[in-house]
Design an enzyme around this catalytic site. Structure first.
Site, PDB file in Angstrom:
ATOM      1  CG  ASP A  47      -2.276   0.603   0.940  1.00 27.75           C
ATOM      2  OD1 ASP A  47      -2.308   1.819   0.707  1.00 27.75           O
ATOM      3  OD2 ASP A  47      -3.293  -0.108   0.963  1.00 27.75           O
ATOM      4  CG  HIS A 107      -5.147   3.728   0.657  1.00 26.53           C
ATOM      5  ND1 HIS A 107      -4.682   2.462   0.394  1.00 26.53           N
ATOM      6  CD2 HIS A 107      -6.393   3.772   0.134  1.00 26.53           C
ATOM      7  CE1 HIS A 107      -5.600   1.769  -0.255  1.00 26.53           C
ATOM      8  NE2 HIS A 107      -6.655   2.539  -0.434  1.00 26.53           N
ATOM      9  CB  SER A 152      -9.192   0.753  -0.311  1.00 27.58           C
ATOM     10  OG  SER A 152      -8.511   0.889  -1.515  1.00 27.58           O
TER      11      SER A 152
END
Length: 728
Positions: free
Chosen positions: A94, A168, A497
């Protein structure tokens, strides 16, 4: 991030459904493949920009909702026996990680597993103290990115180390395996105990995504390194931009094939390009493909009109509320721009008023800033047909709420017809309950049919992906906008996600309980135990249409970790089965060599099939679901399946129950499977035939094997071939 929905070149993007709704297309550029050793035809392929795919904001609540036994309101013994996946290693590929967050505390964890072979790469902003018994390794992969930039990255705006400057990666890592954190919240919303799905699993960080996206060579190199380091699960909330590329041109499919060869489960986001058909990505059959659902927690913020009508919305606004009387209400289209672009609203028409802005075109929270810049006091963000009734809560910078399309249309009608339209917004905090029912499938969640191989049903499952709370970076604001100065420890965001790491964590629980299970067996357990009803007892709906969801939208259904730990039967596979699948879709030796990472003989299909048996069609792959293709030449389809008894009883008898799709006849032979000490695997054949009234429209059903204790359910989706593309 990068990529456009209809980009002619498959690019990779982080699957994020946060505040931005547009992407900038980035042309692919050739770059070296770093440490990855592939066949020559791949060593010069384009480096394809990716970007994080799907975000959800709400980690605190979902593990509790998924894992507890509703009858006793306690964690069931089957999950406690897995010790929350202690010593299972989840590789999170990520944007990196913010290691100082409490979600990554190693308190009470045992020493780092002796099987671990990875390292903790250090730098000025990521010292050796960043790693511990929770974050046991961290690496950064950027050669592909810098090749695209044609030079070094700007380290004043992003860190070259594993440190997360986007948010994220911190969110996904803490969702999958975050430690328990008490009294967690975002601005006092969603107050409670935060924990990852596998709260004692270890995290290995592989930073592959940067300011301009995620690149093929970096992804492949990281996947190879994660395998070599000894991870057990790979969690990838990243996907191709646009339609899924052919398997042999898809870096994630290639890397995942290698992972499965080494017994590593690969869990990926399905994408945020819904609600259109054929939009699911990461659809190779060896990948666990995850769509997004809602949960039964809401953040209501109601619109009250001057005529006293009330329309429900959602918001995470945390500042001072509006005045205690109704304010003038206007529609942004009448004030310069319906989407409320920055600088696009006329102050003379907006000052002192609440503005209705249409969703789309720019970041949701940015619209409120545009209203404030023009002198407005509040905002109502109205969905259009593209998003339907899907509501995503945002931490707005001004008093604001989001409403569905139906409410939005009625509010705009009120403005159009009213002489002096007024409104206010009432913020109601955090509410948990059965109204509205949950789960529902998020409108943004990408869905099938599978545009590469019609006979393989995708996505596989859905999991919580809307308004998910989890850890966040200390570098960026919760809205990820430069105009937002706030910093938070937890954030609430939405996207596939977010659903992907939920399933990655559950896969880790299964890996701990059954260390000898193959990735296919773990996937099978998750799929055949998934459920299809909401908390009101009805089949759950698709938020895009308001109608019942289907297997082309939700796959096998919503994951149920409790039942997955005791599936009864599994549909198992290994690499030889996947090679047979590649042969069945017409791949030649050169294409198959891309996956095998070694030269393959021209007769590989003949040699492999001599031992595994030929697949009559791609649908003969031993998959836990059924996608059936009829056409003018074919009104009868037969598939073969093999199931393995993994229940506690060696001697078991399963009988089949058939729920046939409308106007489709299903027969299963044999209809009874008898297992004993000598025969722990059994084979059956299933036949699908067009009925007299078959109308060439999609229809759905299921088959279910039961022994009185276990229910092993497989969805059935039937479609007419003119609506599919050919298998590739």
């Amino acid at each position: 991030m990068t990529g456009t929905p209809q980009s002619s070149t498959p690019s990779l993007l982080l699957l994020i459904q946060q505040n931005s709704s547009t992407h900038t297309n980035m042309p692919p550029m050739a770059s070296p493949l770093s440490s990855l050793q592939l066949k020559p035809q791949l060593s010069s392929t384009a480096t394809l920009p990716f970007s994080p795919s799907h975000l959800t904001k709400s980690l605190i609540y979902t593990p509790h909702a998924l894992l507890i036994s509703w009858a006793s309101q306690r964690i069931p013994p089957s999950l406690e026996s897995s010790n929350y996946a202690e010593d299972v290693i989840i590789g999170v590929l990520d944007t990196g990680i913010w290691p100082e967050r409490h979600s990554f505390s190693d308190s009470s964890l045992s020493p780092v597993p002796s099987s671990w072979k990875g390292v903790c790469e250090t730098s000025n902003d990521f010292t050796a103290l960043a790693c511990n018994r929770k974050i046991i390794g961290a690496r950064a992969f950027y050669k592909g990115y810098e090749s695209y930039l044609d030079g070094p990255m700007d380290e004043t705006v992003e860190s070259k180390s594993p440190r997360d400057t986007e948010g994220h990666g911190t969110h996904t890592a803490s969702t999958a395996a975050g430690s328990v954190v008490s009294n967690s919240s975002l601005f006092q919303y969603a107050i409670g105990e935060a924990r990852g799905m596998a709260s004692k699993a270890r995290i290995a960080v592989y930073k592959i995504c940067w300011s301009f996206g995620c690149f093929d060579s970096d992804i492949l190199a990281a996947m190879d390194q994660a395998i070599a380091d000894g991870v057990h699960v790979i969690s990838l909330s990243v996907g191709a931009n646009g339609y899924a590329p052919p398997y042999d041109r898809d870096s994630i499919a290639i890397g995942a094939f290698g992972a499965v060869q080494h017994g590593v489960v690969v869990s990926c986001s399905a994408g945020n390009s819904g609600p259109g058909p054929f939009t699911a990505v990461n659809i190779a059959p060896w990948i666990l493909t995850v769509g997004a659902s809602t949960i039964d927690r809401e953040f209501p913020a109601d619109v009250v009109l001057g005529d006293e009508r009330v329309f429900g919305g959602v918001s995470l606004y945390s500042g001072e509320g509006l005045v205690d009387y109704k304010l003038p209400l206007v529609y942004a289209e009448d004030c310069g721009n319906r989407y409320c672009y920055m600088g696009g609203l006329q102050s003379s028409k907006v000052t002192g008023k609440i503005v209705v802005c249409d969703r789309g075109g720019n970041a949701r929270v940015e619209k409120g800033s545009a209203v404030k810049l023009a002198g407005g006091i509040g905002m109502i963000l109205a969905n259009t047909a593209d998003s339907g009734e899907e509501l995503i809560a945002d931490s707005h910078l001004i008093p604001a709420t989001m409403v569905g399309q139906i409410a939005g249309d009625k509010i705009k009608e009120y403005i159009r017809l009213g002489e002096y339209p007024t409104a206010t917004i009432i913020f109601r905090g955090t509410v948990i309950g059965t109204s509205p029912p949950a789960p529902k499938v998020a409108a943004f969640s990408s869905r099938g049919p599978n545009h590469l191989t019609a006979e393989i049903l995708k996505p596989d499952v859905i999991a919580p992906g809307v308004n998910i709370l989890a850890g966040w970076t200390g570098f960026a604001s919760p809205t990820d906008l430069d105009i937002d100065p706030r910093r938070v420890e937890f954030n609430i965001i939405s996207g596939t996600s977010m659903s992907c790491p939920h399933v990655s964590g559950i896969a880790a629980l299964l890996r701990k309980s059954y260390p000898n299970w193959s990735p296919a067996a773990i996937k099978s357990a998750l799929m055949t135990t998934a459920y299809n009803v909401d908390n009101s007892g009805k089949t759950f709906n698709d938020l895009a249409t308001g109608k019942e969801s289907t297997p082309f939208i939700h796959g096998a259904g919503h994951v149920d970790p409790n039942r997955a730990l005791n599936p009864g039967l599994v549909y198992d596979m290994d690499v030889n089965d996947y090679v047979a699948f590649l042969c069945a879709i017409g791949y030649d030796a050169k294409q198959i060599a891309v996956f095998m990472r070694e030269p393959t003989s021209f007769d590989i299909c003949a040699r492999k099939l001599a031992t595994t048996g030929k697949l009559a069609s791609p649908g003969d792959l031993n998959y836990p679901s059924f996608s059936v293709v009829f056409n003018s030449e074919q009104d009868l389809v037969k598939y073969r399946r093999v199931v393995t008894n993994v229940g506690s009883s060696i001697d078991a008898v399963y009988e089949v129950n058939v729920n046939a799709p409308a106007d489709v006849e299903i027969s299963v032979s044999p209809s009874k499977l008898v297992f004993n000490a000598e025969n722990q695997t059994q084979t059956y054949e299933i036949t699908f035939a067009k009925g007299i009234g078959y109308s060439h429209s999609a229809s759905y059903g299921s088959i279910e094997w039961t022994d009185g204790t276990h229910s092993v359910r497989s969805p059935v989706a039937v479609k007419w071939s003119s609506e599919f593309t050919a298998s590739m």
